[in-house]
Scaffold this motif. Structure first.
Motif, PDB file in Angstrom:
ATOM      1  N   ARG A 139       0.891  -1.317  -0.150  1.00  0.00           N
ATOM      2  CA  ARG A 139       0.073   0.095  -0.065  1.00  0.00           C
ATOM      3  C   ARG A 139       0.858   1.237  -0.015  1.00  0.00           C
ATOM      4  NH1 ARG A 139      -4.388   0.466   4.663  1.00  0.00           N
ATOM      5  NH2 ARG A 139      -5.075  -1.211   3.413  1.00  0.00           N
ATOM      6  N   ILE A 140       1.881   1.275   0.775  1.00  0.00           N
ATOM      7  CA  ILE A 140       2.615   2.192   0.958  1.00  0.00           C
ATOM      8  C   ILE A 140       3.599   2.637  -0.470  1.00  0.00           C
ATOM      9  CG2 ILE A 140       4.771   3.293   2.153  1.00  0.00           C
ATOM     10  CD1 ILE A 140       1.908   3.116   3.782  1.00  0.00           C
ATOM     11  N   VAL A 141       4.078   1.552  -0.971  1.00  0.00           N
ATOM     12  CA  VAL A 141       5.085   1.578  -2.155  1.00  0.00           C
ATOM     13  C   VAL A 141       4.092   2.140  -3.376  1.00  0.00           C
ATOM     14  CG1 VAL A 141       6.337   0.259  -3.605  1.00  0.00           C
ATOM     15  CG2 VAL A 141       6.811  -0.101  -1.345  1.00  0.00           C
ATOM     16  N   GLU A 142       2.837   1.481  -3.406  1.00  0.00           N
ATOM     17  CA  GLU A 142       1.994   2.110  -4.428  1.00  0.00           C
ATOM     18  C   GLU A 142       1.956   3.730  -4.264  1.00  0.00           C
ATOM     19  OE1 GLU A 142      -1.568   3.423  -6.567  1.00  0.00           O
ATOM     20  OE2 GLU A 142      -1.555   3.396  -4.211  1.00  0.00           O
ATOM     21  N   ARG A 143       1.697   4.226  -3.023  1.00  0.00           N
ATOM     22  CA  ARG A 143       1.671   5.651  -2.955  1.00  0.00           C
ATOM     23  C   ARG A 143       2.646   6.319  -3.242  1.00  0.00           C
ATOM     24  NH1 ARG A 143       0.277   6.864   2.718  1.00  0.00           N
ATOM     25  NH2 ARG A 143       0.823   9.001   2.228  1.00  0.00           N
ATOM     26  N   ILE A 144       4.078   5.774  -2.952  1.00  0.00           N
ATOM     27  CA  ILE A 144       5.367   6.332  -3.370  1.00  0.00           C
ATOM     28  C   ILE A 144       5.499   6.486  -4.907  1.00  0.00           C
ATOM     29  CG2 ILE A 144       7.843   6.417  -3.085  1.00  0.00           C
ATOM     30  CD1 ILE A 144       7.602   4.982  -0.374  1.00  0.00           C
ATOM     31  N   GLY A 145       5.078   5.446  -5.447  1.00  0.00           N
ATOM     32  CA  GLY A 145       5.032   5.310  -6.894  1.00  0.00           C
ATOM     33  C   GLY A 145       4.213   6.626  -7.599  1.00  0.00           C
ATOM     34  N   ARG A 146       3.188   6.956  -6.888  1.00  0.00           N
ATOM     35  CA  ARG A 146       2.600   8.125  -7.721  1.00  0.00           C
ATOM     36  C   ARG A 146       3.384   9.326  -7.682  1.00  0.00           C
ATOM     37  NH1 ARG A 146      -2.603   8.034  -3.869  1.00  0.00           N
ATOM     38  NH2 ARG A 146      -3.098   5.708  -4.116  1.00  0.00           N
ATOM     39  N   HIS A 147       4.487   9.284  -6.968  1.00  0.00           N
ATOM     40  CA  HIS A 147       5.544  10.284  -7.014  1.00  0.00           C
ATOM     41  C   HIS A 147       6.715  10.181  -7.756  1.00  0.00           C
ATOM     42  CE1 HIS A 147       3.116  12.717  -3.801  1.00  0.00           C
ATOM     43  NE2 HIS A 147       2.872  11.891  -3.278  1.00  0.00           N
ATOM     44  N   ILE A 148       7.374   8.979  -7.538  1.00  0.00           N
ATOM     45  CA  ILE A 148       8.602   8.542  -8.228  1.00  0.00           C
ATOM     46  C   ILE A 148       7.918   7.604  -9.450  1.00  0.00           C
ATOM     47  CG2 ILE A 148      10.756   7.603  -8.106  1.00  0.00           C
ATOM     48  CD1 ILE A 148      10.544   8.185  -4.981  1.00  0.00           C
ATOM     49  N   GLU A 149       8.356   8.246 -10.715  1.00  0.00           N
ATOM     50  CA  GLU A 149       7.547   7.495 -11.845  1.00  0.00           C
ATOM     51  C   GLU A 149       8.119   6.176 -12.053  1.00  0.00           C
ATOM     52  OE1 GLU A 149       7.349  10.747 -14.696  1.00  0.00           O
ATOM     53  OE2 GLU A 149       8.985   9.996 -15.664  1.00  0.00           O
ATOM     54  N   ASN A 150       9.504   6.147 -11.712  1.00  0.00           N
ATOM     55  CA  ASN A 150      10.201   4.847 -12.259  1.00  0.00           C
ATOM     56  C   ASN A 150      10.586   3.920 -10.954  1.00  0.00           C
ATOM     57  OD1 ASN A 150      12.067   6.577 -10.952  1.00  0.00           O
ATOM     58  ND2 ASN A 150      13.665   6.053 -12.160  1.00  0.00           N
ATOM     59  N   LEU A 151       9.875   4.285  -9.922  1.00  0.00           N
ATOM     60  CA  LEU A 151      10.069   3.343  -8.632  1.00  0.00           C
ATOM     61  C   LEU A 151       9.664   1.894  -8.964  1.00  0.00           C
ATOM     62  CD1 LEU A 151      10.618   3.427  -5.649  1.00  0.00           C
ATOM     63  CD2 LEU A 151       8.165   3.303  -5.152  1.00  0.00           C
ATOM     64  N   GLU A 152       8.716   1.354  -9.579  1.00  0.00           N
ATOM     65  CA  GLU A 152       8.374  -0.046  -9.707  1.00  0.00           C
ATOM     66  C   GLU A 152       9.562  -0.576 -10.662  1.00  0.00           C
ATOM     67  OE1 GLU A 152       4.339  -0.762 -10.963  1.00  0.00           O
ATOM     68  OE2 GLU A 152       4.974  -2.970 -10.837  1.00  0.00           O
ATOM     69  N   SER A 153       9.700   0.157 -11.741  1.00  0.00           N
ATOM     70  CA  SER A 153      10.383  -0.531 -12.917  1.00  0.00           C
ATOM     71  C   SER A 153      11.871  -0.531 -12.527  1.00  0.00           C
ATOM     72  CB  SER A 153      10.210   0.192 -14.201  1.00  0.00           C
ATOM     73  OG  SER A 153      10.794   1.601 -14.128  1.00  0.00           O
ATOM     74  N   ALA A 154      12.368   0.506 -11.688  1.00  0.00           N
ATOM     75  CA  ALA A 154      13.705   0.411 -11.260  1.00  0.00           C
ATOM     76  C   ALA A 154      14.050  -0.259  -9.978  1.00  0.00           C
ATOM     77  CB  ALA A 154      14.294   1.751 -11.245  1.00  0.00           C
ATOM     78  N   THR A 155      13.134  -0.860  -9.182  1.00  0.00           N
ATOM     79  CA  THR A 155      13.406  -1.450  -7.818  1.00  0.00           C
ATOM     80  C   THR A 155      13.761  -2.908  -8.131  1.00  0.00           C
ATOM     81  OG1 THR A 155      11.336  -0.448  -6.805  1.00  0.00           O
ATOM     82  CG2 THR A 155      12.361  -2.745  -5.849  1.00  0.00           C
ATOM     83  N   VAL A 156      15.109  -2.985  -7.429  1.00  0.00           N
ATOM     84  CA  VAL A 156      15.847  -4.342  -7.443  1.00  0.00           C
ATOM     85  C   VAL A 156      15.291  -4.919  -6.476  1.00  0.00           C
ATOM     86  CG1 VAL A 156      18.159  -5.488  -7.697  1.00  0.00           C
ATOM     87  CG2 VAL A 156      17.863  -2.846  -8.377  1.00  0.00           C
ATOM     88  N   ALA A 157      15.047  -4.517  -5.218  1.00  0.00           N
ATOM     89  CA  ALA A 157      14.641  -5.310  -4.220  1.00  0.00           C
ATOM     90  C   ALA A 157      14.428  -4.472  -3.127  1.00  0.00           C
ATOM     91  CB  ALA A 157      16.043  -6.323  -3.802  1.00  0.00           C
TER      92      ALA A 157
END
Ligand SMILES: Cc1cc2nc3c(=O)[nH]c(=O)nc-3n(C[C@H](O)[C@H](O)[C@H](O)COP(=O)(O)OP(=O)(O)OC[C@H]3O[C@@H](n4cnc5c(N)ncnc54)[C@H](O)[C@@H]3O)c2cc1C
Length: 534
Positions: free
Chosen positions: A424-442
Motif C-alpha cells: 500500500r505504501i509503495v504504491e503511494r510512493i510510486g505516484r510521486h516517483i515515476e520509475n519506482l516500480e520499474s527500477a526497484t531491484v529489491a
C-alpha cells in the motif's frame, strides 16, 4: 578478569558516547551487547537488499548527534579516526497527493520566500528563548543544574514571562501551527516532524517540539556520516578500546548484582560475572531494568510498580528499497535532492493516521517519511543507482483492523500482513516517483514485530522505547517515582531512550550520566572558585 570501573548494559548511542567520555576521563569500561552488532539503533548493512547497496537498517539522520554536547567533546578524536559528516542545504520537504510540494532550506531567506514572513517571526521568537528551550532538553532536570536552569529562566523572562513560556510550551502542534501560519502548506511541512519526537500533532507539548525541530533543521541541515552510522559506532568503540576498555557482542545481561544496596557487577546469560567497581549503566527500558535485571528486593516497591506501568507508544515499520536508476520525481526538482521528506495530505492527514493507529487500526493513509541518504552521501551505492529508506511511525503494535477495510489483521503482524501493508505504501510512493516500480531491484520490510525482535527496548515496535507523552517526559522520564538517571540502587545509572531527554541520536542520557560520574568532588569545585589557587 580484572574488574572494570564501569560496565554498560547494551551498546546504544547513549552507552557508546557515555563509555567514550568515561574512557577519556581515564575509566576502564566494558560495554556488553546482546546482539551481534554494536550500536543498537545504528546498524549499517551492506547487501540488505542487493549486493552493492548500503542501508541504514534503523536510524539514519544525525542532526541530533552533530548538535550534541557529546559530539562537541569527542569530535577531535572522532575526526582523527576518520569520521566525516556530509550535509545539505535542502534538509526536508513535504510532497502532497496532488503533486505539489513545500520545501525547507538551511537559508532563512529562502524559507521566508517559501513560507512567508510568519516563518521569520516564529524563528526569531524561538531563538530568543532557545538557550532555555535547548537547556530543558540537555540538563539533568532533577539536580542543581536543573534548578540553576529554572533560576536563569526566571531571571531572563520574569515571573509572568516564565509562566507564559511554560504555557506556550504545552501547546499542541495543531494549535501552534494554525496560530502561527495561515498557509496550510506550512502545516503540512512541519506536522509530520512531530512523529519524529514520538508524539502526535494533537498532543500537549508537540507544538514546542515542532518549533525545536523547525529551527534546528534550518540551523543544522541534515548531516549524515560518510559511509553510514557504522563509522560513528566504530569511532566511539575505538576510543573505548584505546583506553583499555572492552566491547562485547552476544553478551545478554540477565542480572545486575546488588550487594549492600549498591550495584557491583552484572551477570551474563551463561553465568559469567563482570565486576564494576564504580558504576553500572543500563541502557534499557524501565520494564527490563526493574522487571528482569534487578531482583524484587533491590528497589522500592513503588519504583517497581511505576516501571511496570511504563507505557509504550505506537509501532513502526521500515521499508528499504534498492533502485538501479536515479529516482524520477514528479513535480519540483528539489525533491530528488532532499534527504528526508514526507508524503502526506497535511496536518489533518497526520492527525487522522495517528488517531487510527492509536485505535489499533492500520492507517488508510499513513504519513510516509521517505529518506534518500544518497542525496547527501553518494557513496552508499554504485553510480546511477539509489537507496530509499522509508519509515512509518503510525502503526498499532497489535492491529485490530484496517482503516481502509482491505487487509485482514486477525493473525497480527504476520509476514503476509507486513508485505501487504508495505505494498500500500509503495504504491503511494510510486505516484510521486515515476520509475519506482520499474527500477526497484529489491525491497526489505521490517514490521513492528520485527522491530521488537531486533531490540528489547522497542516494545511493541515502539522505536522510542516508551511513550513520550507529557506524563512520561522531561521531569517525569522514565517515571515520576525514579526520574533522571540515578536510581534507588547506589552506583546504578539508568540511561537510554526511555530516560530523559528521551529518544534520538543526541546521546543526552549517556552524556548526562557520564558528566555526573566524572564531576570533580565538591571540595575541588569550591577550591577552583578561590582566586589565586592553582
Ligand atoms: C528505525 C529507527 C529509526 C530512527 N531514526 C533516527 C534518526 O534518523 N535520527 C535520530 O536522531 N534518531 C533516530 N531514531 C531514534 C534513535 O536511533 C534512538 O532513540 C537511539 O539510537 C536509542 O539509543 P539508546 O542509547 O537508547 O539505545 P538503543 O539503540 O535502543 O540500543 C540499546 C541496546 O541495548 C541492547 N540491550 C538491551 N538489553 C540488553 C541486555 N539485557 N543485555 C545486553 N544488551 C542489551 C539492545 O540489544 C540494543 O542494542 C530511530 C530509531 C529507530 C529504531
Amino acid at each position: 578478569m580484572a574488574p572494570f570501573d564501569a560496565v554498560f548494559v547494551g551498546s546504544g548511542i547513549n552507552s557508546l558516547a557515555g563509555a567514550a567520555l568515561l574512557a577519556k576521563d581515564g575509566w576502564r569500561v566494558c560495554v556488553l551487547e546482546r546482539n551481534d552488532w554494536l550500536g543498537g539503533a545504528i546498524k549499517t548493512v551492506d547487501d540488505l537488499t542487493a549486493p552493492g547497496f548500503r542501508h541504514e537498517v534503523f536510524s539514519s539522520w544525525h542532526p541530533l548527534w552533530v548538535g550534541s554536547p557529546a559530539y562537541a567533546e569527542l569530535k577531535g578524536d572522532l575526526d582523527r579516526l576518520g569520521l566525516e559528516y556530509l550535509n545539505t542545504d535542502v534538509p526536508t520537504a513535504t510532497a502532497f497527493p496532488d503533486g505539489s510540494s513545500v520545501h525547507l532550506s538551511t537559508d532563512g531567506a529562502a524559507n521566508v520566500a517559501e513560507l512567508g514572513a510568519a516563518w521569520q517571526r516564529q524563528f526569531d521568537e524561538f531563538m530568543a528563548a532557545a538557550d532555555v528551550a535547548f537547556g530543558v532538553l540537555g540538563t539533568e532536570l532533577w539536580s542543581s543544574q536543573g534548578f540553576a536552569l529554572g533560576r536563569k529562566a526566571y531571571k531572563q523572562f520574569g515571573r509572568r514571562g516564565l509562566v507564559e513560556f511554560a504555557g506556550h510550551s504545552l501547546l499542541s502542534a495543531r494549535d501552534w501551527l494554525t496560530d502561527t501560519f495561515d498557509d496550510e502548506r506550512a502545516h503540512g511541512l512541519l506536522a509530520p516532524w512531530v512523529l519524529h519526537t514520538g508524539l502526535g500533532p494533537d498532543q500537549a507539548m508537540s507544538g514546542f517540539m515542532t518549533q525545536v525541530i523547525a529551527c534546528a533543521l534550518q540551523l543544522g541541515g541534515m548531516p549524515v556520516p560518510k559511509g553510514g552510522g557504522a563509522s560513528l559506532v566504530e569511532g566511539l568503540a575505538t576510543i573505548v578500546r584505546d583506553a583499555g576498555g572492552e566491547l562485547r557482542t552476544e553478551a545478554d545481561v540477565e542480572r545486575i548484582v546488588v550487594s549492600d544496596g549498591a550495584a557491583t557487577a552484572v551477570r551474563i546469560v551463561g553465568g559469567e560475572t563482570v565486576a564494576a567497581t564504580r558504576a553500572v549503566l543500563a541502557c534499557v527500558t524501565p520494564t527490563q531494568l526493574y522487571g528482569r535485571l534487578l531482583g524484587d528486593n533491590d528497589a522500592p516497591a513503588n519504583v517497581r510498580e511505576r516501571a511496570r506501568r511504563f507505557r509504550y507508544g505506537r509501532g513502526e515499520m521500515q521499508i528499504h528499497i534498492a533502485m538501479n536508476e536515479l529516482p524520477r520525481w514528479r513535480g519540483d526538482e528539489r525533491l530528488a535532492r532532499t534527504p528526508l521528506l514526507h508524503l502526506t495530505p497535511g496536518l489533518d492527514g497526520v492527525s487522522r493516521a495517528v488517531n487510527e493507529a492509536d485505535r489499533g487500526l492500520l492507517p488508510a493513509e499513513a504519513t510516509i517519511a521517505l529518506g534518500q541518504p544518497m542525496a547527501v552521501d553518494p557513496s552508499r551505492a554504485p553510480d546511477g543507482s539509489w537507496v530509499i529508506w522509508v519509515q512509518l511511525q503510525e502503526l498499532p503494535p497489535r492491529p485490530k483492523g484496517d482503516a481502509a477495510g482491505e487487509l485482514d489483521t486477525g493473525a497480527g503482524w504476520t509476514e503476509e500482513l507486513r508485505e501487504a501493508y508495505a505494498d500500500r505504501i509503495v504504491e503511494r510512493i510510486g505516484r510521486h516517483i515515476e520509475n519506482l516500480e520499474s527500477a526497484t531491484v529489491a525491497r526489505v520490510v521490517l514490521s513492528p514485530a520485527d522491530m521488537e525482535a531486533a531490540n528489547p527496548n522497542w516494545v511493541g515496535g515502539d522505536i522510542y522505547a516508551g511513550s513520550c507523552a507529557l506524563d512520561q517526559n522531561l521531569l517525569f522520564r522514565p517515571t515520576p517515582a525514579s526520574p533522571g538517571h540515578a536510581t534507588p540502587v547506589e552506583r546504578l545509572w539508568h540511561i537510554g531512550a526511555s530516560t530523559h531527554p528521551g529518544p534520538g541520536l543526541g546521546a543526552g542520557s549517556g552524556y548526562l550520566a557520564a558528566k555526573q560520574l566524572t564531576k570533580p568532588p565538591l571540595v575541588r569545585r569550591l577550591l577552583a572558585k578561590v582566586p589565586g589557587l592553582p
